[in-house]
Design a protein around this motif. Structure first.
Motif, short mmCIF file in Angstrom:
data_model
loop_
_atom_site.label_atom_id
_atom_site.label_comp_id
_atom_site.label_asym_id
_atom_site.label_seq_id
_atom_site.Cartn_x
_atom_site.Cartn_y
_atom_site.Cartn_z
N THR A 50 -36.83 -17.81 -30.72
CA THR A 50 -35.80 -17.28 -30.65
C THR A 50 -36.31 -15.75 -31.63
N ASP A 51 -35.42 -14.39 -31.69
CA ASP A 51 -35.79 -13.55 -32.58
C ASP A 51 -35.26 -13.16 -33.59
N ALA A 52 -36.45 -12.62 -34.54
CA ALA A 52 -36.35 -13.01 -36.08
C ALA A 52 -34.91 -12.50 -36.17
N THR A 53 -34.60 -11.47 -35.39
CA THR A 53 -32.58 -10.70 -35.84
C THR A 53 -32.06 -11.45 -35.68
N ASN A 54 -31.98 -12.61 -35.08
CA ASN A 54 -30.56 -13.70 -34.16
C ASN A 54 -32.01 -14.80 -35.55
N ALA A 55 -32.90 -14.69 -35.77
CA ALA A 55 -32.74 -16.38 -36.55
C ALA A 55 -32.27 -16.62 -37.67
N LYS A 56 -32.24 -15.08 -39.02
CA LYS A 56 -31.48 -15.63 -40.29
C LYS A 56 -30.50 -16.29 -39.93
N VAL A 57 -29.59 -15.76 -38.71
CA VAL A 57 -27.97 -15.64 -38.64
C VAL A 57 -27.96 -17.21 -37.83
N MET A 58 -28.82 -18.00 -37.52
CA MET A 58 -29.31 -18.98 -37.02
C MET A 58 -29.36 -20.08 -38.11
N LYS A 59 -29.93 -19.73 -38.81
CA LYS A 59 -30.72 -20.98 -40.45
C LYS A 59 -29.59 -20.33 -41.30
N LYS A 60 -28.83 -19.84 -41.08
CA LYS A 60 -27.51 -20.02 -41.81
C LYS A 60 -25.94 -20.97 -41.56
N ILE A 61 -26.20 -21.03 -39.71
CA ILE A 61 -25.31 -21.48 -38.69
C ILE A 61 -25.97 -22.60 -39.06
N LEU A 62 -27.47 -23.44 -38.77
CA LEU A 62 -28.22 -24.85 -39.63
C LEU A 62 -28.26 -25.32 -40.47
N PRO A 63 -28.37 -25.11 -41.83
CA PRO A 63 -28.31 -25.54 -43.21
C PRO A 63 -29.74 -26.63 -42.91
N TYR A 64 -29.19 -27.63 -42.06
CA TYR A 64 -30.17 -28.86 -42.18
C TYR A 64 -30.36 -29.24 -40.67
N LEU A 65 -30.91 -28.29 -40.55
CA LEU A 65 -32.13 -27.96 -38.44
C LEU A 65 -33.56 -28.36 -39.49
#
Length: 65
Positions: A50-65
């Motif tokens: 995943t692109d770095a710009t998207n990854a930051k938001v995705m890690k917030k959505i997926l806190p325990y992944l």
């Protein structure tokens, strides 16, 4: 502080690598495959980081992944 909820839709679409990066599968591989070339379909099979710009938001959505 209450527990954070994981976005289940995102959890089904992303996987975490050993180094902590998020991996996703490519789009446009589900239907209407007859008009797409074999080369194009083969390239759509591969997972992509995943692109770095998207990854930051995705890690917030997926806190325990």
């Amino acid at each position: 502080m209450p527990k954070l909820k994981t976005s289940r839709a995102a959890a089904k679409r992303f996987k975490k690598t050993g180094t902590g990066k998020l991996v996703r599968s490519k789009a446009y591989k589900s239907h209407i495959l007859t008009k797409k070339s074999t080369k194009r379909k083969r390239n759509l099979r591969k997972d992509i980081v995943t692109d770095a710009t998207n990854a930051k938001v995705m890690k917030k959505i997926l806190p325990y992944l």
